[in-house]
Scaffold this motif. Structure first.
Motif, PDB file in Angstrom:
ATOM      1  N   VAL A   1       6.260 -48.485  18.036  1.00  0.00           N
ATOM      2  CA  VAL A   1       6.611 -47.174  18.594  1.00  0.00           C
ATOM      3  C   VAL A   1       7.553 -46.431  17.652  1.00  0.00           C
ATOM      4  N   ALA A   2       8.557 -47.130  17.138  1.00  0.00           N
ATOM      5  CA  ALA A   2       9.508 -46.489  16.218  1.00  0.00           C
ATOM      6  C   ALA A   2       8.791 -45.982  14.963  1.00  0.00           C
ATOM      7  N   THR A   3       7.873 -46.782  14.428  1.00  0.00           N
ATOM      8  CA  THR A   3       7.119 -46.373  13.240  1.00  0.00           C
ATOM      9  C   THR A   3       6.270 -45.142  13.543  1.00  0.00           C
ATOM     10  N   GLN A   4       5.611 -45.135  14.686  1.00  0.00           N
ATOM     11  CA  GLN A   4       4.787 -43.983  15.069  1.00  0.00           C
ATOM     12  C   GLN A   4       5.637 -42.722  15.238  1.00  0.00           C
ATOM     13  N   MET A   5       6.830 -42.882  15.784  1.00  0.00           N
ATOM     14  CA  MET A   5       7.726 -41.737  15.945  1.00  0.00           C
ATOM     15  C   MET A   5       8.170 -41.191  14.585  1.00  0.00           C
ATOM     16  N   MET A   6       8.448 -42.098  13.647  1.00  0.00           N
ATOM     17  CA  MET A   6       8.842 -41.650  12.301  1.00  0.00           C
ATOM     18  C   MET A   6       7.686 -40.942  11.604  1.00  0.00           C
ATOM     19  N   ILE A   7       6.484 -41.472  11.754  1.00  0.00           N
ATOM     20  CA  ILE A   7       5.310 -40.827  11.148  1.00  0.00           C
ATOM     21  C   ILE A   7       5.105 -39.435  11.734  1.00  0.00           C
TER      22      ILE A   7
ATOM     23  N   ARG B   1       5.227 -35.961   9.650  1.00  0.00           N
ATOM     24  CA  ARG B   1       4.134 -34.981   9.669  1.00  0.00           C
ATOM     25  C   ARG B   1       4.631 -33.607  10.115  1.00  0.00           C
ATOM     26  N   ASN B   2       5.496 -33.607  11.095  1.00  0.00           N
ATOM     27  CA  ASN B   2       6.064 -32.346  11.586  1.00  0.00           C
ATOM     28  C   ASN B   2       6.866 -31.663  10.474  1.00  0.00           C
ATOM     29  N   ALA B   3       7.688 -32.435   9.757  1.00  0.00           N
ATOM     30  CA  ALA B   3       8.485 -31.875   8.661  1.00  0.00           C
ATOM     31  C   ALA B   3       7.590 -31.406   7.522  1.00  0.00           C
ATOM     32  N   MET B   4       6.540 -32.177   7.211  1.00  0.00           N
ATOM     33  CA  MET B   4       5.611 -31.786   6.138  1.00  0.00           C
ATOM     34  C   MET B   4       4.885 -30.491   6.474  1.00  0.00           C
ATOM     35  N   SER B   5       4.595 -30.284   7.739  1.00  0.00           N
ATOM     36  CA  SER B   5       3.876 -29.067   8.122  1.00  0.00           C
ATOM     37  C   SER B   5       4.739 -27.816   7.946  1.00  0.00           C
ATOM     38  N   LYS B   6       6.056 -28.002   7.890  1.00  0.00           N
ATOM     39  CA  LYS B   6       6.961 -26.863   7.725  1.00  0.00           C
ATOM     40  C   LYS B   6       7.195 -26.500   6.255  1.00  0.00           C
ATOM     41  N   LEU B   7       6.734 -27.365   5.336  1.00  0.00           N
ATOM     42  CA  LEU B   7       6.909 -27.088   3.907  1.00  0.00           C
ATOM     43  C   LEU B   7       5.898 -26.048   3.441  1.00  0.00           C
TER      44      LEU B   7
END
Length: 99
Positions: free
Chosen positions: A70-76, A80-86
């Protein structure tokens, strides 16, 4: 001479009528048939997991660390959310460095 019918109940031989005897064995044969169908279809009964009265421990897969998954999925998801803002240039730099 009339045939006598018996069933064993609690280890004791009990005399029963022909009708009760037939109904009992019909039910037994039907149960066996259903068990065969279930085995053929690879069904697993919840009751088969009751080895010691503690269902939850018997259901738990100790080889999988659910918290880590779960922690790994949350980090991924956060990545992805941060990458979409670049912008395009920033994403290209990240892709060149890490992918």
């Amino acid at each position: 001479m009339t045939k006598e019918y018996y069933l064993y109940v609690g280890g004791q031989k009990i005399k029963v009528s022909k009708q009760i005897y037939k109904v009992y064995w019909q039910e037994r044969e039907h149960e066996k048939y259903l068990e065969q169908v279930d085995k053929k279809n690879h069904l697993l009964f919840f009751s088969s997991l009751n080895h010691d009265g503690n269902f939850e421990d018997n259901l738990e897969d100790k080889s999988v660390d659910v918290e880590k998954v779960v922690a790994t999925q949350m980090m991924i998801e956060a990545l992805r959310n941060a990458m979409s803002k670049l912008n395009k240039d920033e994403r290209e730099i990240i892709e060149r460095l890490y992918f």
